[in-house]
Scaffold this active site. Sequence first.
Site, PDB file in Angstrom:
ATOM      1  N   ASP A 388       0.783  -1.124   0.166  1.00 17.72           N
ATOM      2  CA  ASP A 388      -0.070  -0.015   0.013  1.00 17.72           C
ATOM      3  C   ASP A 388       1.031   1.298   0.190  1.00 17.72           C
ATOM      4  O   ASP A 388       1.996   1.207   0.335  1.00 17.72           O
ATOM      5  CB  ASP A 388      -1.147   0.077   1.296  1.00 17.72           C
ATOM      6  CG  ASP A 388      -2.181   0.718   0.960  1.00 17.72           C
ATOM      7  OD1 ASP A 388      -2.170   1.545   0.014  1.00 17.72           O
ATOM      8  OD2 ASP A 388      -3.297   0.430   1.709  1.00 17.72           O
ATOM      9  N   GLU A 391       3.317   5.299  -3.359  1.00 14.33           N
ATOM     10  CA  GLU A 391       3.754   6.501  -3.996  1.00 14.33           C
ATOM     11  C   GLU A 391       5.216   7.286  -3.541  1.00 14.33           C
ATOM     12  O   GLU A 391       5.882   7.712  -4.341  1.00 14.33           O
ATOM     13  CB  GLU A 391       2.576   7.754  -3.892  1.00 14.33           C
ATOM     14  CG  GLU A 391       1.329   7.240  -4.229  1.00 14.33           C
ATOM     15  CD  GLU A 391       0.524   6.495  -3.133  1.00 14.33           C
ATOM     16  OE1 GLU A 391       0.937   6.875  -1.992  1.00 14.33           O
ATOM     17  OE2 GLU A 391      -0.179   5.549  -3.524  1.00 14.33           O
ATOM     18  N   ASP A 460      -7.821   5.041  -3.393  1.00 12.97           N
ATOM     19  CA  ASP A 460      -8.742   5.202  -2.887  1.00 12.97           C
ATOM     20  C   ASP A 460      -9.669   6.333  -3.524  1.00 12.97           C
ATOM     21  O   ASP A 460     -10.142   7.173  -3.074  1.00 12.97           O
ATOM     22  CB  ASP A 460      -8.264   5.891  -1.275  1.00 12.97           C
ATOM     23  CG  ASP A 460      -7.477   4.730  -0.648  1.00 12.97           C
ATOM     24  OD1 ASP A 460      -7.302   3.645  -0.745  1.00 12.97           O
ATOM     25  OD2 ASP A 460      -6.819   5.313   0.286  1.00 12.97           O
TER      26      ASP A 460
END
Length: 789
Positions: A388, A391, A460
């Site tokens: 997760d 980035e 998300d």
Amino acid sequence: MKKSITILMLMALSTLLSAQSYQQTSQGVKAEVGRTAIELQFYSPRIVRVLKYPKTEKVNKKSLSVIKIPEKTDFKTERFNNVISLSSSEIIVTLNLTTGDVQFNGLDTRPFIAEKSSSSLFTDKQYKSGKTYEIQQTFLLDKQEAMYGLGQHQQGYMNQRGKSVRLRQMNTEIAVPIIHSVKGYAVFWDNYSETEYKDSFDGMSFTSVSGKCIDYYFMYGKDADGTIARIRNLTGQAPMFPLWTYGFWQSRERYTSQDELAGTVRKYRELGVPLDGIIQDWQYWSTDNTHWNAVEFGNPAFPNPKQMVEDIHRLHVHVAISVWPSFGPNTNIHKDLNKRKLLLNFDTYPHNNGVRVYDAFNPEARKIYWDYMNKNIFSLGMDAWWLDATEPEDNINGETLDGATFLGTYRDISNAFPIVSVGGVYDNQRKVTADKRVYIFTRSAFAGQQRYGANSWSGDIDSRWSTLRKQIPAGLNFSLCGIPYWNTDIGGFWAGRAYPGGIKDIAFHELYVRWLQFGTFTPMMRSHGTNTPREIYQFGKRGDWAFDVQEKYINMRYSLMPYMYSTGHDITNNSGSMMRALMMDFAKDPKVYDIDNQFMFGKSILVTPVTDSMYVNRTRDGRTVADFSAAKIQKVYLPKGADWYDFWTGEKIKGGQEISKAAPIDIIPLYIKAGTILPWGPKVQYAEEKNWDNLNIFIYPGADTEFVLYEDENNNYNYEKGIYSTIKMMWDDISQTLTIGARQGEFPGMLSKRTFRITLLPAGKSIRSLTDKADHLIVFDGKEINVKM
């Protein structure tokens, strides 16, 4: 007379100086034009690197994306006045020694792309971390040329002409600086800083905030598949995923205990609804954020994680777990990394808790990261990784960007964080075992990430109809960057924003089942989100429409397993793609260039997801009412160049027209291309429950075609040694003959004999009406068979 002689002498001197300003190399040429050094390097007859930098700089750049070693390429160099022309067996590249401009053409002089005159710009920038340049290159395109790629973005369109796109890694935005032309070429802008893509009447440009050089690759593929093959040839091939990963995945944010996680699996088995993957999201480590992402179980609600994994495995389901690239200050891994100065300097989620991101650019840090994952989690029998926030999440400011990493300032290389972080997990797991294929799904990506067993998802996103529609061009443009595996949270992540009632709101039910129908035809079919649970039994029971539609499509997903797994082999072996923009297969039909709500799943199935509410309405008093009394209509464009069969009815329709298709709640428009061989798997509860020993083979006539059925051991790397089998099937439409070629290759456990149930679909008949019938039952023992239909 003297004046004429002087002019002639100056012209001769100018020509001499120009002639001395370049030199031929083994890969191409080097030149100096004004204050800029320029290098053209052939990596293959179809791939050329262009490198430009101020002459005062010494550039020795090692790409984080490109792994190809330049192959010996024969090329011919010619000079016409101040233009150098380099010709390989596939393309012509020219360099203007006066302006420094580079242009690419076909051997027939057909233009591909050209740099705009004198548009290579280096603007001095001085930061606390030192001097750098803002760099820019502008290109000229044909007026009607459609362009795609740039990664995954939420703007909701396919064609990037006339658009501006900020290329910076963020939640829901994936920056991949590859632009892919409908003319059969791509350009990879090899820079890792924040970059702006802009296309306007001035030209198409890339502008990066930091870099020592302009560095890009031109790749010519002739068509979209060939172009993707060149991208993979340059940046790496995609490995095979395990068979089970193509099944259905259930997840939520989050399962709060091991009993809840294992109990969900048991419930699916009790219901008889197929399931292959279950995911444990965050906070299995602790609910205290100072122990954020400890990379080990610590939450007392998970007292025996090894037993939990074993219990789930006994039910023939696999487990994935969430791991972040950031760690709370009271975790062992944070202390270990901090002691070695291997943490980056910025605050990250959950903010104000001392959580820090590791320096993934440092191989030592990547090794420590994996060692914790291996010792504390992989050793339990864990099957897959949810990486997760790759980035990673950050608070961008000058101090953050000036911060040091192993490879330079964060400003210079931030966009490349996901490829090095994901790559470290892949490479290190491969060192541990070859018996379990690496499977990673990750929230971010960069060019070349396909080589690391990674399946990206769209982050998300909101639970809204408009967001659902935007996922289609987001995934297709991502795939056109050469990264074939992508998925979304089925139902959208943030359900509570649009549906405060969550699972109790039947308006959410309608959105969810339509999203699940779309997810059936993406490389990973995964239910996930927050604010409301999404397990199928939360939507009611058999006989309730929301339950029944989900079960129908989950079962369809498993019927498509032989088709998908064989497509996976095509991805690995032939640089294929699973989600295919319509321009890939129908580039001669300009009407498909801007279509953003349809795609091909593999090379045979045309999918048009329903992305608008049709049956659920809110009344004036706030009640939600479903009305299924009349089927609503979905518009579908059938591309020119093929005839099409309605999957649901068998009706045959000529391509090149828009049609109206009835779309009741359990139907999305699906069309099979005429000239298709479609294998149809058995009804199962999990991917490996049954062998494909009694396989339905459906033929949609109308054109010659072929299909390669691929099989192997399903979850190890023996296929890399050639331990697998293929069966090539060929349909001759004129003679109405199916040739099942001799089986090639073998592997342990391979079926020595099998039955193929072969059906030629007549117009007006569908698969669903013929799965228990067959025109021919063929016992196949590995030798070639010709079947006259």
